[in-house]
Design a protein around this motif. Structure first.
Motif, mmCIF file in Angstrom:
data_model
loop_
_atom_site.group_PDB
_atom_site.id
_atom_site.type_symbol
_atom_site.label_atom_id
_atom_site.label_comp_id
_atom_site.label_asym_id
_atom_site.label_seq_id
_atom_site.Cartn_x
_atom_site.Cartn_y
_atom_site.Cartn_z
ATOM 1 N N LEU A 361 0.553 -1.083 -0.112
ATOM 2 C CA LEU A 361 0.179 0.193 -0.051
ATOM 3 C C LEU A 361 0.831 1.480 -0.176
ATOM 4 O O LEU A 361 0.637 2.255 -0.743
ATOM 5 C CB LEU A 361 -0.956 0.086 1.272
ATOM 6 N N ASN A 362 1.959 1.330 0.858
ATOM 7 C CA ASN A 362 2.742 2.490 0.816
ATOM 8 C C ASN A 362 3.510 2.570 -0.208
ATOM 9 O O ASN A 362 3.681 3.777 -0.636
ATOM 10 C CB ASN A 362 3.781 2.175 1.999
ATOM 11 N N GLN A 363 3.948 1.753 -0.932
ATOM 12 C CA GLN A 363 4.829 1.872 -2.418
ATOM 13 C C GLN A 363 3.713 2.342 -3.330
ATOM 14 O O GLN A 363 4.302 3.138 -3.959
ATOM 15 C CB GLN A 363 5.133 0.275 -2.661
ATOM 16 N N ILE A 364 2.378 1.818 -3.507
ATOM 17 C CA ILE A 364 1.878 2.059 -4.496
ATOM 18 C C ILE A 364 1.233 3.587 -4.096
ATOM 19 O O ILE A 364 1.231 4.378 -5.079
ATOM 20 C CB ILE A 364 0.322 1.457 -4.619
ATOM 21 N N ASN A 365 1.041 4.003 -2.897
ATOM 22 C CA ASN A 365 0.433 5.513 -2.728
ATOM 23 C C ASN A 365 1.681 6.474 -2.971
ATOM 24 O O ASN A 365 1.580 7.407 -3.351
ATOM 25 C CB ASN A 365 0.020 5.385 -1.403
ATOM 26 N N MET A 366 2.793 5.823 -2.648
ATOM 27 C CA MET A 366 4.081 6.753 -3.204
ATOM 28 C C MET A 366 4.043 7.039 -4.456
ATOM 29 O O MET A 366 4.651 8.011 -5.042
ATOM 30 C CB MET A 366 5.269 6.130 -2.598
ATOM 31 N N ASP A 367 3.702 6.148 -5.430
ATOM 32 C CA ASP A 367 3.680 6.203 -6.888
ATOM 33 C C ASP A 367 2.552 7.007 -7.708
ATOM 34 O O ASP A 367 2.570 7.197 -8.641
ATOM 35 C CB ASP A 367 3.773 4.693 -7.441
ATOM 36 N N ILE A 368 1.632 6.909 -6.914
ATOM 37 C CA ILE A 368 0.317 7.747 -7.342
ATOM 38 C C ILE A 368 0.669 9.046 -7.402
ATOM 39 O O ILE A 368 1.083 10.067 -6.640
ATOM 40 C CB ILE A 368 -0.997 7.697 -6.243
#
Length: 368
Positions: A361-368
């Motif tokens: 989740l953290n990784q995806i939200n950082m990439d959004i």
């Protein structure tokens, strides 16, 4: 050799252009003729269709087809396919049954034991009573039944092809068991879906019987042709709720339908996966409303747009979950303009390693 694959149906359909496939109207007793062979002729149990489902057709084949060398069972929407993804022809069937004992659907691997899954969707006592009857009438089969029922495999759909003598032996065993089970369980109070208990249990019993007799089973893909009318209606109703931004109504309707028909989310019913996406949209919108007061439905997209949007998101999330995300995935995430709640619901659904959920989740939200 005379080969007949009986296509079980309760409605008109596009009959395959191959005389080997013979339409058989099941539950025909008291119903208008469809112009096909009917399961209420000869020796039959057609009137019990509400309990036996397509098995009334299986019984009819057993008792009334005395000419065929090879018989099989498929459905008006489900057919066994060869390795090229095409319906079998007579020559292929004959060749395969010179090397194998039967053709079946591919063995399903469940996320839980068959007994647990049955108890989640049906009255588990019906399955337990089936085991009791097997123990009494076929004690040599009971240890295997008890072992397999607590494992996580089963066949699907009562779809099979065999030489007629082997098919007859299977039917004699199956219907002898069910005749006794029916005396011991009370299913008249069940709704129309759950009354079809023998149709459900028989899928597993085919697996038990094939395993017990160490049959060489050639497992095939099952081709799905078209959606059920119930699935189409459900999708249309949910589309209407989404258009009205009525999350409460959509969830209530979905749960009512799922309670009545727990099979709606199975691949055989939801062949496009759209109903699972609807469930995901409802969960996402609920979380968004609780945190921001708005929801994904404020976009006023068409139903098809919502399906495309969430299927795109799910494809990206799946790749993140296995560490195969690409630069294009990161770019697409930014273009989708989806909330953290939408991402959360998707990750929760597709991340198999639950301990890694927060990290992904953290990784995806950082990439959004």
């Amino acid at each position: 050799m005379l080969v007949k694959i009986y296509t079980m149906t309760h409605k008109k359909f596009d009959v395959p252009n191959d005389p080997m496939y013979v339409p058989l109207q099941v539950g025909a007793e008291g119903k208008e003729p469809l112009g096909y062979v009917r399961d209420n002729t000869g020796e039959n149990i057609s009137a019990l269709n509400c309990y036996y489902s397509e098995l009334t057709g299986v019984y009819w084949i057993w008792k009334n087809d005395t000419e065929s060398d090879i018989v099989g069972v498929c459905h008006y929407r489900r057919y066994l396919l060869n390795e090229k993804g095409v319906m079998f022809r007579k020559e292929e069937i004959e060749k395969l049954l010179s090397e194998y004992d039967c053709l079946t659907s591919r063995l399903l691997t469940l996320d839980f034991s068959y007994h647990y899954g049955f108890s989640d969707n049906h009255n588990v006592r019906d399955l337990d009573v089936t085991g009791e009857v097997i123990r009494e009438k076929y004690p040599e089969d009971y240890p295997l039944f008890e072992k397999l029922v607590h494992e996580n495999h089963t066949y699907f759909g009562n779809i099979c092809v065999m030489k007629k003598p082997l098919f007859d032996a299977y039917c004699a065993w199956l219907f002898d068991i069910f005749a006794e089970v029916r005396k011991r369980i009370n299913i008249d109070s069940y709704d129309s879906y759950h009354k079809r208990v023998f149709g459900f249990v028989s899928e597993f019993l085919l697996y038990v019987w094939v395993t017990k007799h160490k049959l060489r089973a050639y497992e095939c893909m099952v081709g799905m042709i078209g959606e059920k009318a119930e699935t189409k209606e459900m999708k249309q109703r949910l589309a209407d709720y989404f258009a009205e931004k009525d999350i409460v109504g959509a969830k209530q309707y979905f749960m009512e339908m799922y309670t009545k028909r727990p099979d709606v989310l199975m691949e055989a019913s939801d062949i496009t996966g759209d109903l699972r996406i609807c469930m995901q949209i409802i969960a996402t919108a609920e979380r968004e409303l609780a945190t921001t007061g708005g929801s994904i439905l404020d976009r006023s997209c068409t139903f098809e747009d919502y399906m495309h949007l969430f299927k795109t998101l799910n494809g990206i999330v799946r790749r993140y979950c296995v560490g195969r995300q690409t630069t294009k995935d990161k770019e697409m995430l930014a273009k989708l303009h989806l909330s953290e709640e939408a991402v959360y619901v998707s990750v929760l659904a597709f991340c198999k390693e639950k301990e890694k959920t927060a990290e992904i989740l953290n990784q995806i939200n950082m990439d959004i």
